[in-house]
Structure formats: C-alpha cells, structure tokens
Write an enzyme that holds these catalytic residues in place. Sequence first.
Site, mmCIF file in Angstrom:
data_model
loop_
_atom_site.group_PDB
_atom_site.id
_atom_site.type_symbol
_atom_site.label_atom_id
_atom_site.label_comp_id
_atom_site.label_asym_id
_atom_site.label_seq_id
_atom_site.Cartn_x
_atom_site.Cartn_y
_atom_site.Cartn_z
ATOM 1 N N GLU A 118 0.827 -1.221 0.000
ATOM 2 C CA GLU A 118 0.000 0.000 0.000
ATOM 3 C C GLU A 118 0.861 1.270 0.000
ATOM 4 O O GLU A 118 0.338 2.359 0.174
ATOM 5 C CB GLU A 118 -0.921 0.021 1.234
ATOM 6 C CG GLU A 118 -1.801 -1.199 1.419
ATOM 7 C CD GLU A 118 -3.123 -1.125 0.671
ATOM 8 O OE1 GLU A 118 -3.279 -0.204 -0.151
ATOM 9 O OE2 GLU A 118 -3.982 -1.992 0.915
ATOM 10 N N HIS A 141 -3.521 1.876 8.812
ATOM 11 C CA HIS A 141 -4.591 1.036 8.267
ATOM 12 C C HIS A 141 -4.626 -0.275 9.036
ATOM 13 O O HIS A 141 -3.592 -0.912 9.246
ATOM 14 C CB HIS A 141 -4.355 0.781 6.775
ATOM 15 C CG HIS A 141 -5.156 -0.363 6.244
ATOM 16 N ND1 HIS A 141 -6.538 -0.390 6.311
ATOM 17 C CD2 HIS A 141 -4.792 -1.531 5.674
ATOM 18 C CE1 HIS A 141 -6.974 -1.532 5.795
ATOM 19 N NE2 HIS A 141 -5.934 -2.242 5.409
ATOM 20 N N HIS A 143 -7.555 -3.745 10.554
ATOM 21 C CA HIS A 143 -8.767 -4.516 10.262
ATOM 22 C C HIS A 143 -9.593 -4.776 11.527
ATOM 23 O O HIS A 143 -9.664 -5.926 11.988
ATOM 24 C CB HIS A 143 -8.391 -5.867 9.628
ATOM 25 C CG HIS A 143 -7.665 -5.788 8.319
ATOM 26 N ND1 HIS A 143 -7.041 -6.877 7.723
ATOM 27 C CD2 HIS A 143 -7.473 -4.746 7.466
ATOM 28 C CE1 HIS A 143 -6.494 -6.506 6.564
ATOM 29 N NE2 HIS A 143 -6.732 -5.213 6.394
ATOM 30 N N HIS A 214 -13.444 -4.336 4.364
ATOM 31 C CA HIS A 214 -11.986 -4.492 4.407
ATOM 32 C C HIS A 214 -11.381 -3.987 5.709
ATOM 33 O O HIS A 214 -10.742 -4.754 6.425
ATOM 34 C CB HIS A 214 -11.369 -3.773 3.188
ATOM 35 C CG HIS A 214 -9.868 -3.825 3.160
ATOM 36 N ND1 HIS A 214 -9.124 -3.570 2.029
ATOM 37 C CD2 HIS A 214 -8.943 -4.073 4.128
ATOM 38 C CE1 HIS A 214 -7.843 -3.690 2.292
ATOM 39 N NE2 HIS A 214 -7.696 -3.991 3.563
HETATM 40 O O1 2HA Z 1 -1.101 -5.099 4.184
HETATM 41 O O2 2HA Z 1 -4.102 -4.889 5.013
HETATM 42 O O3 2HA Z 1 -4.894 -3.829 2.757
HETATM 43 C C1 2HA Z 1 -2.210 -5.935 4.152
HETATM 44 C C2 2HA Z 1 -3.442 -5.153 4.043
HETATM 45 C C3 2HA Z 1 -3.816 -4.673 2.703
HETATM 46 ZN ZN ZN Z 2 -6.051 -4.141 4.712
#
Ligand code: 2HA
Ligand code: ZN
Length: 271
Positions: A118, A141, A143, A214
């Site tokens: 990314e 970022h 999850h 995501h």
């Molecule tokens: O790096 O989360 O969006 C792995 C991720 C991609």
């Molecule tokens: Zn991701």
Amino acid sequence: MDIIRNNKALMNEIERIAEVAGYLWTKGWAERNGGNISVNVTTLMSDEAKMLPALAPARELVEKVPCLGGNFFYVTGTGKRMRYVAKAPFENGSIIRIAPDGASFEIIAEQPVSPTMEIHSHLMMHNYLRSIGRNTTVVLHTHPTDLIGFSHCKPFLESSKLLTRTLWSMIPEARIVVPKGIGVVPYAIPGTLELARLTIEQLRTHDMLLWEKHGVLAVGDDIIDCFDAIDTMSKSAQIYFNARWAGFEPVGMTDEQLDALVPAFNLPDCY
Ligand code: 2HA
Ligand code: ZN
C-alpha cells in the site's frame, strides 16, 4: 546502524509505532499481515541519517508525490506481521527517502525491507494532506472486526451520516475523540490506485475512513492518537453489537445530547 539507533527522537517515535503495532495485534485487528503503517519522520532525522546510502535500487512511484520530495518515512514491510513489527520494527519495516522530485523512493535503513504493497496509496494520501496544508504525519490502516462488521450492513454502507451518528451515540467520548466522524469508502481491490483515489476524496472531510468489507484507515499527526480514535469507535461498535445480541436495539444518545457536545467541547460541527 548507530546513526539511527543513537538518534533518541527518532527511536522514540519508532518505539511508539512498535507499541501501536502490538496493540493492533492484541486487539485482534491484525490477522496474518493485515494492516500497514507509514509515518513521516523527516523532522526526526539527523543530517547524517538523511545522507545514508540506499540499500536497494530506487523504486518508481506509480504517481508522483511532489509535496513529499526529500521527506523520510518509516513504513511497515510488505507481507510483514504487526505482531513482529511490535518486537522488531526494523526487521519488519524500513525507513525510506523520497527523491527530491517526488517520483521515486529509496530504502535507507536499517535493512532492505520492501515497504507494504500500500506504499503508493499511503504516499498519495500523505501528499494530498500536505497539498491542502495539513501537517499530518501518520497513515494507519488496520482490520477492526467490529467496524468491518458495520460495513456489511447496507444502511450504514449507504450513509456515513447514519454510521457516524449511530457510533457517536453509544458513548459521548466517540464524538469527542472522532469529531469529524467516519467516511465510508466503497469497495475497491486492496493496494489499487482506485482505492487510494476513493480514499483521498474523503480525506478532505474525514480523519477516519471505513473501507467497505476491508478495514479502517486513520490519519493524524500522532500514531497513538490515531490508534485511540479507532479504538474508541471500535468500542462504540462493540456496545452496539452487544445490545443487538442481547436482543434489544440500543437507544443511543439523543440528537440533542450528541449536539450539545459541540459547544461543550469546542468540536467542529460535522454531521
Ligand atoms: O497489508 O491490510 O490492505 C495488508 C493489508 C492490505
Ligand atoms: Zn487491509
């Protein structure tokens, strides 16, 4: 590498990044290599460190980042796990130098760990935020299971206002900590320019975004604050789901209660 290790200010920031990487894992938000972090460390680099030779050939960026020419970033590595970033940030991430024209980057420390897939979109986001005069240094970022759950529900997916006000209404802290709310970014393939562009569109008005089915992305000038913002919204999401599992629709704070927080805490009046 002593030039890096003896730089207290830089190492302090790397330790804070590692601390947050550990939280992402223990929170259950970072399965396998899920998530990625980039932090602008330019102001923490010594003149000597800025001159370090490249450890690998320069790599072209898909899109130029002219506002970041000559800047330095710590970036987590591609395929690397947050639980290991926490323990060994320089074996699972690296410091990169952006070329003066913003067209390419080089890895300069500590090992030639290739940045997250990314990286192009992270740098585009950093570049955009600089271009509008923001001093943002962090793109985080991750999850979070509960917040991703919200992105599977059509009404929330279709209205970031409904999503934001529902999460805000679970606890007063949510609006205080995330006053601009959460923008919803429609699904796009991870790592693509399309996802980067859809994200940037929303960064004008938000510091936290929910990527459909995501994850979450937060920007800011302090990595601990970025983590706290996501953590607070995740807590709201848990309260909501716990109520639903217990069989009732949570009442939530009223609109009047929510809006009274704006003058009380001098918040921007969003949503
Ligand atoms: O790096 O989360 O969006 C792995 C991720 C991609
Ligand atoms: Zn991701």
